[in-house]
Motif scaffolding. Structure first.
Motif, PDB file in Angstrom:
ATOM      1  N   SER A 249      -1.239  -2.814  14.118  1.00 39.78           N
ATOM      2  CA  SER A 249      -0.011  -1.330  13.407  1.00 39.78           C
ATOM      3  C   SER A 249      -0.924  -0.397  13.791  1.00 39.78           C
ATOM      4  N   TYR A 250      -0.670   0.051  12.869  1.00 43.77           N
ATOM      5  CA  TYR A 250      -2.380   1.818  12.436  1.00 43.77           C
ATOM      6  C   TYR A 250      -2.650   0.911  10.492  1.00 43.77           C
ATOM      7  N   LEU A 251      -1.672   0.265  10.020  1.00 41.03           N
ATOM      8  CA  LEU A 251      -2.381  -0.760   8.960  1.00 41.03           C
ATOM      9  C   LEU A 251      -3.597  -1.153   9.596  1.00 41.03           C
ATOM     10  N   CYS A 252      -3.971  -2.088  10.607  1.00 40.88           N
ATOM     11  CA  CYS A 252      -4.823  -2.767  10.526  1.00 40.88           C
ATOM     12  C   CYS A 252      -6.396  -2.308  10.417  1.00 40.88           C
ATOM     13  N   ARG A 253      -6.773  -0.835  10.536  1.00 44.10           N
ATOM     14  CA  ARG A 253      -7.991  -0.173   9.981  1.00 44.10           C
ATOM     15  C   ARG A 253      -8.026   0.134   8.463  1.00 44.10           C
ATOM     16  N   LEU A 254      -7.074  -0.166   7.892  1.00 42.89           N
ATOM     17  CA  LEU A 254      -7.137   0.060   6.774  1.00 42.89           C
ATOM     18  C   LEU A 254      -7.277  -1.524   5.893  1.00 42.89           C
ATOM     19  N   CYS A 255      -6.962  -2.982   6.579  1.00 45.42           N
ATOM     20  CA  CYS A 255      -6.777  -4.433   6.947  1.00 45.42           C
ATOM     21  C   CYS A 255      -8.241  -4.855   6.297  1.00 45.42           C
ATOM     22  N   ASP A 256      -7.747  -5.203   4.548  1.00 42.18           N
ATOM     23  CA  ASP A 256      -9.324  -5.584   4.290  1.00 42.18           C
ATOM     24  C   ASP A 256      -9.463  -6.907   4.325  1.00 42.18           C
ATOM     25  N   PHE A 257      -9.331  -7.463   5.777  1.00 38.63           N
ATOM     26  CA  PHE A 257      -9.272  -9.014   6.485  1.00 38.63           C
ATOM     27  C   PHE A 257      -9.199  -8.730   7.528  1.00 38.63           C
TER      28      PHE A 257
ATOM     29  N   ARG B 223     -12.718  -6.123  -3.603  1.00 35.35           N
ATOM     30  CA  ARG B 223     -12.174  -4.524  -3.099  1.00 35.35           C
ATOM     31  C   ARG B 223     -12.571  -3.848  -3.913  1.00 35.35           C
ATOM     32  N   THR B 224     -12.872  -2.919  -3.448  1.00 24.85           N
ATOM     33  CA  THR B 224     -13.796  -1.269  -3.746  1.00 24.85           C
ATOM     34  C   THR B 224     -13.339  -0.926  -5.334  1.00 24.85           C
ATOM     35  N   LEU B 225     -13.451   0.152  -6.791  1.00 23.35           N
ATOM     36  CA  LEU B 225     -12.768   0.205  -8.074  1.00 23.35           C
ATOM     37  C   LEU B 225     -12.177   1.407  -7.029  1.00 23.35           C
ATOM     38  N   ASP B 226     -11.956   1.937  -5.846  1.00 25.40           N
ATOM     39  CA  ASP B 226     -11.801   3.236  -4.983  1.00 25.40           C
ATOM     40  C   ASP B 226      -9.529   2.699  -5.038  1.00 25.40           C
ATOM     41  N   LYS B 227      -9.879   1.451  -4.406  1.00 27.24           N
ATOM     42  CA  LYS B 227      -8.741   0.416  -4.164  1.00 27.24           C
ATOM     43  C   LYS B 227      -8.047   0.588  -5.791  1.00 27.24           C
ATOM     44  N   MET B 228      -9.002   0.121  -7.084  1.00 28.00           N
ATOM     45  CA  MET B 228      -7.921  -0.266  -8.201  1.00 28.00           C
ATOM     46  C   MET B 228      -7.366   0.794  -8.117  1.00 28.00           C
TER      47      MET B 228
END
Ligand code: SF4
Length: 244
Positions: A207-215, A70-75
């Protein structure tokens, strides 16, 4: 947990703190403090309510079985959310905040912490970039799940359930209808337990969340999954998934 560096390499939490090229060390420590805990192995798995109600169960499965950096931005998003929770909770009595709840089922348990149960209101706090017009389905279910997991004595004190959204500019509260969602939690937990045992990911809930999904790379086969099931395969029948 591993951290994704801006140059594309990956580091362990301690290595990232030691490096601290992106931010001063005090900031990196603040972002990563307590983030390198190992998950305990249990006979019967325990899933946080947010994992069971948070949209895509396949995403939860990958989150539990794959070590994606995960990126530090996400943290920072996580850390900022925790700080706002603590700010809102600070004037409430300690016995009213972060109440631990545990709902045991046949194959797993659902666990969670209620943000606050104060003056007859069960509160779920959410930090967000933009406040929605109506509460998100996952947040409604989360608040209803906590309500369902209370003891009878605790539930008798609840006059209202509220989800409160905090953005950088606004605050908005929504009343939530009480509902028993324990059968739904059990059904989702059983699907997840079977998936982890068999190594077969639950079906996609796109859903629209797929584009933000880490996986998403693993989900769509652009990257291989690494999880190897370590228990004998025994598929259990999911519980009734109807919401009551
Ligand atoms: S990409 Fe979409 S469908 Fe796939 S795991 Fe992520 S949220 Fe689920």
């Amino acid at each position: 947990m591993r951290i994704l560096c801006p140059d594309g390499s990956e580091k362990e939490v301690d290595e990232c703190i030691e490096c601290s090229k992106c931010y001063p060390k005090i900031i990196t420590k603040m972002l990563l403090g307590g983030r390198n805990k190992k998950r305990k192995k249990r006979d019967k798995p325990r899933y946080g309510v947010t994992r069971l109600v948070g949209g895509c169960l396949r995403r939860t499965y990958y989150d539990l079985t794959e070590d994606v950096a995960r990126t530090l931005d996400k943290m920072w998003i996580f850390t900022r959310g925790t700080a706002i929770h603590e700010m809102v909770q600070k004037d409430m009595p300690p016995e009213d905040i972060e109440l631990f709840l545990d709902a045991p089922f046949a194959t797993c348990s659902a666990i969670g912490f209620v943000d606050a149960l104060h003056d007859g209101v069960l509160y779920e706090f959410k930090t967000t970039a933009n406040i929605p017009e109506t509460p998100q389905e996952a947040h409604i279910l989360q608040a209803q799940a906590y309500y369902s997991m209370l003891t009878d004595a605790q539930r008798a004190k609840v006059k209202k359930i509220q989800v409160i959204y905090f953005s950088m500019h606004k605050i908005r509260a929504f009343d939530i209808v009480p509902r028993n969602v324990l059968p739904y939690l059990e059904a989702r937990g059983t699907i997840l337990t079977n998936a982890i045992k068999t190594g077969v990911a639950p079906k996609r809930e796109e859903s629209y969340l797929c584009r933000l999904c880490d996986f998403k790379d693993i989900c769509y086969g652009h990257k291989s999954a690494t999880h190897v099931p370590d228990q004998p395969v025994k598929v259990e029948k999911p519980a009734q998934s109807t919401l009551l």
